[in-house]
Design a protein around this motif. Structure first.
Motif, mmCIF file in Angstrom:
data_model
loop_
_atom_site.group_PDB
_atom_site.id
_atom_site.type_symbol
_atom_site.label_atom_id
_atom_site.label_comp_id
_atom_site.label_asym_id
_atom_site.label_seq_id
_atom_site.Cartn_x
_atom_site.Cartn_y
_atom_site.Cartn_z
ATOM 1 N N HIS A 109 3.121 11.328 0.778
ATOM 2 C CA HIS A 109 2.733 12.083 1.971
ATOM 3 C C HIS A 109 3.961 12.686 2.649
ATOM 4 C CE1 HIS A 109 1.428 12.472 6.250
ATOM 5 N NE2 HIS A 109 0.425 13.079 5.651
ATOM 6 N N ARG A 118 -0.283 22.772 -2.802
ATOM 7 C CA ARG A 118 -1.067 21.740 -3.485
ATOM 8 C C ARG A 118 -2.548 21.906 -3.139
ATOM 9 N NH1 ARG A 118 2.826 18.937 -6.670
ATOM 10 N NH2 ARG A 118 4.785 19.367 -5.626
ATOM 11 N N LEU A 121 -4.684 19.217 -1.522
ATOM 12 C CA LEU A 121 -4.311 18.767 -0.184
ATOM 13 C C LEU A 121 -4.603 19.805 0.898
ATOM 14 C CD1 LEU A 121 -0.890 17.014 -0.917
ATOM 15 C CD2 LEU A 121 -3.178 15.999 -0.794
ATOM 16 N N ASP A 125 -7.666 15.112 5.698
ATOM 17 C CA ASP A 125 -6.521 14.253 5.991
ATOM 18 C C ASP A 125 -5.685 14.085 4.720
ATOM 19 O OD1 ASP A 125 -4.898 11.888 6.177
ATOM 20 O OD2 ASP A 125 -6.104 11.229 7.889
ATOM 21 N N ARG A 126 -4.484 14.621 4.727
ATOM 22 C CA ARG A 126 -3.627 14.595 3.532
ATOM 23 C C ARG A 126 -3.333 13.178 3.059
ATOM 24 N NH1 ARG A 126 1.042 18.599 2.730
ATOM 25 N NH2 ARG A 126 -0.228 20.309 1.989
ATOM 26 N N THR A 129 -6.357 11.704 1.406
ATOM 27 C CA THR A 129 -6.568 12.345 0.104
ATOM 28 C C THR A 129 -5.605 11.767 -0.931
ATOM 29 O OG1 THR A 129 -7.333 14.380 1.159
ATOM 30 C CG2 THR A 129 -6.586 14.555 -1.130
ATOM 31 N N ILE A 130 -4.352 11.630 -0.556
ATOM 32 C CA ILE A 130 -3.353 11.062 -1.476
ATOM 33 C C ILE A 130 -3.723 9.633 -1.836
ATOM 34 C CG2 ILE A 130 -0.942 10.308 -1.660
ATOM 35 C CD1 ILE A 130 -0.251 12.850 0.060
#
Length: 173
Positions: A109, A118, A121, A125-126, A129-130
């Motif tokens: 992140h 990306r 992403l 919410d990044r 997601t990660i």
């Protein structure tokens, strides 16, 4: 000994930067699966995802992976989702020592905070997601890999040196 080295792992783990260092130090070519797709289609990964969808992108990714068994003397940076197609792993394993570059969701992140290229992403919410991508993909990375390098709190050069060390100790160089 296998003639190629493939780097797998999530986006932001360092596949491209570490791969370039390895290719120079080992006098090998550098082959970036994502870059090959972009050049072949004349579009960015984001554009491919937006205009043609992820399923289409994964098909292109598999087409590029079909080239790997014929390659010799390359460091290959495989895209983060290459392991999603189970047909890709035997293609890569056929001629590559596979190294999984791992990192925590927090590290990824932070590394990707300013990266707008990306497609996975773009929305939501990044960090979540990660985390979700890691939960889904990490078992596949582990299953496919020969060696794992944790990249948290390490520079690409430190990761590169660790790869050289581990491969030398295991007779892979």
């Amino acid at each position: 000994m296998k003639p190629n080295i493939a780097l797998i792992g999530p986006m932001g783990a360092g596949k491209t930067s570490v791969g370039r260092l390895l290719s120079v130090a080992l006098n090998m070519g550098f082959f970036d699966v994502d870059k090959e797709i972009q050049v072949a289609r004349g579009m960015s990964i984001t554009e491919i995802f937006q205009k043609l969808g992820e399923t289409y992108f994964r098909r292109l990714e598999h087409e590029v992976c079909l080239q790997i068994p014929q390659m010799q003397g390359f460091v290959i940076s495989a895209g983060g989702g290459v392991i999603l197609n189970p047909q890709n792993i035997p293609l890569i394993k056929s001629t590559c020592v596979i190294i999984f570059l791992s990192a925590t969701a927090t590290t990824l992140h932070a590394r990707l905070a300013d990266d707008i290229t990306r497609p996975l992403l773009v929305d939501g919410d990044r960090l979540e997601t990660i985390k979700n991508l890691l939960n889904q993909r990490e078992p596949l990375y582990i299953q496919a890999t020969d060696f794992t390098i944790k990249t948290d709190k390490k520079t690409p050069k430190q990761c590169f040196e660790e790869i050289i060390d581990i491969m030398s100790r295991h007779g892979c160089l």
